[in-house]
Design a protein around this motif. Structure first.
Motif, PDB file in Angstrom:
ATOM      1  N   ARG A   1      37.244  46.926  30.284  1.00 53.46           N
ATOM      2  CA  ARG A   1      37.616  47.317  31.641  1.00 53.46           C
ATOM      3  C   ARG A   1      37.000  48.689  31.883  1.00 53.46           C
ATOM      4  O   ARG A   1      36.961  49.531  30.994  1.00 53.46           O
TER       5      ARG A   1
ATOM      6  N   SER B   1      36.798  52.334  34.095  1.00 53.57           N
ATOM      7  CA  SER B   1      37.777  53.188  34.759  1.00 53.57           C
ATOM      8  C   SER B   1      37.147  54.489  35.259  1.00 53.57           C
ATOM      9  O   SER B   1      36.123  54.939  34.744  1.00 53.57           O
TER      10      SER B   1
ATOM     11  N   TYR C   1      41.119  51.255  37.518  1.00 54.31           N
ATOM     12  CA  TYR C   1      40.389  50.480  36.517  1.00 54.31           C
ATOM     13  C   TYR C   1      40.195  49.048  36.997  1.00 54.31           C
ATOM     14  O   TYR C   1      40.947  48.546  37.834  1.00 54.31           O
TER      15      TYR C   1
ATOM     16  N   GLY D   1      38.087  45.104  35.634  1.00 59.34           N
ATOM     17  CA  GLY D   1      37.281  44.415  34.641  1.00 59.34           C
ATOM     18  C   GLY D   1      37.616  42.941  34.583  1.00 59.34           C
ATOM     19  O   GLY D   1      38.664  42.509  35.060  1.00 59.34           O
TER      20      GLY D   1
ATOM     21  N   THR E   1      40.644  38.533  35.685  1.00 56.98           N
ATOM     22  CA  THR E   1      40.144  39.705  36.380  1.00 56.98           C
ATOM     23  C   THR E   1      41.301  40.667  36.619  1.00 56.98           C
ATOM     24  O   THR E   1      42.366  40.259  37.084  1.00 56.98           O
ATOM     25  N   TYR E   2      41.090  41.931  36.288  1.00 57.38           N
ATOM     26  CA  TYR E   2      42.101  42.976  36.485  1.00 57.38           C
ATOM     27  C   TYR E   2      41.601  44.016  37.477  1.00 57.38           C
ATOM     28  O   TYR E   2      40.434  44.400  37.468  1.00 57.38           O
TER      29      TYR E   2
ATOM     30  N   TRP F   1      49.030  46.849  38.789  1.00 54.50           N
ATOM     31  CA  TRP F   1      47.818  46.072  38.600  1.00 54.50           C
ATOM     32  C   TRP F   1      47.956  44.700  39.247  1.00 54.50           C
ATOM     33  O   TRP F   1      49.051  44.197  39.461  1.00 54.50           O
TER      34      TRP F   1
ATOM     35  N   ARG G   1      46.389  40.861  38.550  1.00 52.80           N
ATOM     36  CA  ARG G   1      45.765  40.070  37.485  1.00 52.80           C
ATOM     37  C   ARG G   1      45.516  38.672  38.046  1.00 52.80           C
ATOM     38  O   ARG G   1      46.429  38.041  38.569  1.00 52.80           O
TER      39      ARG G   1
END
Length: 144
Positions: free
Chosen positions: A59, A61, A85, A87, A107-108, A139, A141
């Motif tokens: 990921r 950042s 962040y 990724g 995917t984050y 986050w 996700r």
């Protein structure tokens, strides 16, 4: 061992996003800008300690911090920071209802904020900092 284009990209991004800091000799507050690549690993287990899934990968950042922690004399000290962040990491798990093995991508996109504050008791040879802090991590996700 040869490096793939993906690995070279990570090395270049890491080098370009290393920490930069703007500070003054008079110990005034400093602004820091940081960036990088982090190796992410997440595992989940059932109650019998059987692994249900693993997510792993890189990921990227970028972060900002503003603090006066370089101060040498007694007085209030603080640090405020934030990080974004994102990724796409490898997903290796199973479906929830049927337990069918699944390999995919997750995917984050996330943001972290943190704060630290307290008081510095500075002596001639030694000092003591009394500090408290906290942070939040938000986050999104998405499993493909």
């Amino acid at each position: 061992m040869s490096m793939t284009a993906k690995h070279w990209l990570h090395v270049v991004l890491w080098a370009l996003t290393g920490p930069w800091s703007v500070a003054h000799a008079d110990q005034s507050p400093a602004l820091s800008i940081m960036g990088g690549v982090e190796q992410f690993l997440w595992r989940e287990f059932d109650t019998d300690r059987r692994e249900l899934l693993e997510e792993s990968g890189q990921r990227f950042s970028v972060a900002l911090a503003y603090d006066n922690l370089r101060r040498l004399e007694s007085g209030p000290v603080y640090s405020l920071g934030g990080k974004l962040y994102l990724g796409a990491v490898d997903y290796d798990g199973e479906t929830q209802l049927t337990g069918i093995p699944v390999q995919s991508t997750t995917t984050y996109f996330g943001a972290q904020v943190d704060a630290l504050g307290g008081y510095r008791f500075a002596g001639r040879w030694h000092g003591l900092d009394l500090l408290a802090g906290g942070g939040l991590d938000f986050w999104v996700r998405s499993i493909d």
